[in-house]
Write a protein that holds these residues in place. Sequence first.
Motif, short mmCIF file in Angstrom:
data_model
loop_
_atom_site.label_atom_id
_atom_site.label_comp_id
_atom_site.label_asym_id
_atom_site.label_seq_id
_atom_site.Cartn_x
_atom_site.Cartn_y
_atom_site.Cartn_z
N LYS A 29 11.02 10.99 7.19
CA LYS A 29 9.59 10.69 7.33
C LYS A 29 9.34 9.65 8.42
O LYS A 29 8.37 9.76 9.17
N ILE A 30 10.20 8.66 8.53
CA ILE A 30 10.04 7.68 9.60
C ILE A 30 10.27 8.35 10.96
O ILE A 30 9.58 8.05 11.93
N THR A 31 11.21 9.30 11.02
CA THR A 31 11.44 10.04 12.27
C THR A 31 10.22 10.86 12.64
O THR A 31 9.78 10.85 13.80
N ILE A 91 0.86 -1.18 0.00
CA ILE A 91 0.00 0.00 0.00
C ILE A 91 0.90 1.23 0.00
O ILE A 91 1.73 1.40 0.89
N ARG A 92 0.74 2.07 -1.00
CA ARG A 92 1.51 3.32 -1.06
C ARG A 92 0.70 4.40 -0.37
O ARG A 92 -0.30 4.86 -0.89
N MET A 93 1.14 4.76 0.84
CA MET A 93 0.32 5.68 1.63
C MET A 93 0.66 7.14 1.41
O MET A 93 -0.10 8.00 1.80
N GLY A 94 1.78 7.46 0.80
CA GLY A 94 2.13 8.85 0.56
C GLY A 94 2.44 9.57 1.86
O GLY A 94 2.82 8.96 2.86
N ASP A 95 2.26 10.89 1.87
CA ASP A 95 2.64 11.70 3.02
C ASP A 95 1.64 11.66 4.17
O ASP A 95 1.99 11.96 5.30
N LEU A 100 3.11 13.73 6.88
CA LEU A 100 4.57 13.70 6.79
C LEU A 100 5.15 14.61 5.72
O LEU A 100 6.35 14.59 5.49
N HIS A 101 4.30 15.43 5.09
CA HIS A 101 4.79 16.34 4.05
C HIS A 101 5.75 17.35 4.67
O HIS A 101 5.55 17.81 5.81
N SER A 102 6.77 17.72 3.92
CA SER A 102 7.81 18.61 4.46
C SER A 102 7.28 19.98 4.87
O SER A 102 7.83 20.60 5.79
N SER A 103 6.21 20.46 4.26
CA SER A 103 5.69 21.79 4.63
C SER A 103 4.69 21.73 5.78
O SER A 103 4.31 22.76 6.31
N ARG A 104 4.28 20.53 6.21
CA ARG A 104 3.26 20.42 7.24
C ARG A 104 3.73 19.76 8.53
O ARG A 104 2.97 19.68 9.49
N SER A 105 4.96 19.26 8.54
CA SER A 105 5.51 18.70 9.78
C SER A 105 7.02 18.81 9.75
O SER A 105 7.62 18.89 8.67
N ARG A 106 7.60 18.85 10.91
CA ARG A 106 9.05 18.99 11.03
C ARG A 106 9.59 17.94 12.00
O ARG A 106 8.90 17.54 12.94
N VAL A 107 10.83 17.55 11.78
CA VAL A 107 11.52 16.67 12.73
C VAL A 107 11.89 17.51 13.94
O VAL A 107 12.43 18.61 13.81
N ASP A 108 11.57 17.02 15.13
CA ASP A 108 11.95 17.69 16.37
C ASP A 108 13.40 17.29 16.66
O ASP A 108 13.67 16.19 17.14
N MET A 109 14.32 18.20 16.34
CA MET A 109 15.74 17.89 16.46
C MET A 109 16.17 17.68 17.92
O MET A 109 17.10 16.92 18.19
#
Length: 85
Positions: free
Chosen positions: A60-62, A31-35, A71-80
């Motif tokens: 995205k896994i992080t 299943i290709r779930m995308g972002d 998981l889109h780059s403009s709607r979520s960020r990795v908490d460093m």
Amino acid sequence: MAEFRFVSLLISGSCLFHLPFIDEVFDDSIIRMGDFAGGLLKYMREHPVPRLTIAGGFGKITKLSQGALDLHSSRSRVDMNKLAQ
């Protein structure tokens, strides 16, 4: 969903190249779930399978492990800061 013993959820299409080492992967169990992972993960919780693999890039896994469901780059960020712990 048909009865599957094994389902693969792909965050991006390029993840498909990392699955051939698994003997049980069939096209109809991928299943290709995308972002947007939220809706599909909710569905999988209500329709469990014995074995589930989620394949995606490091970022995205992080994000997914930190609770993001979009998981889109403009709607979520990795908490460093969490990543550094």
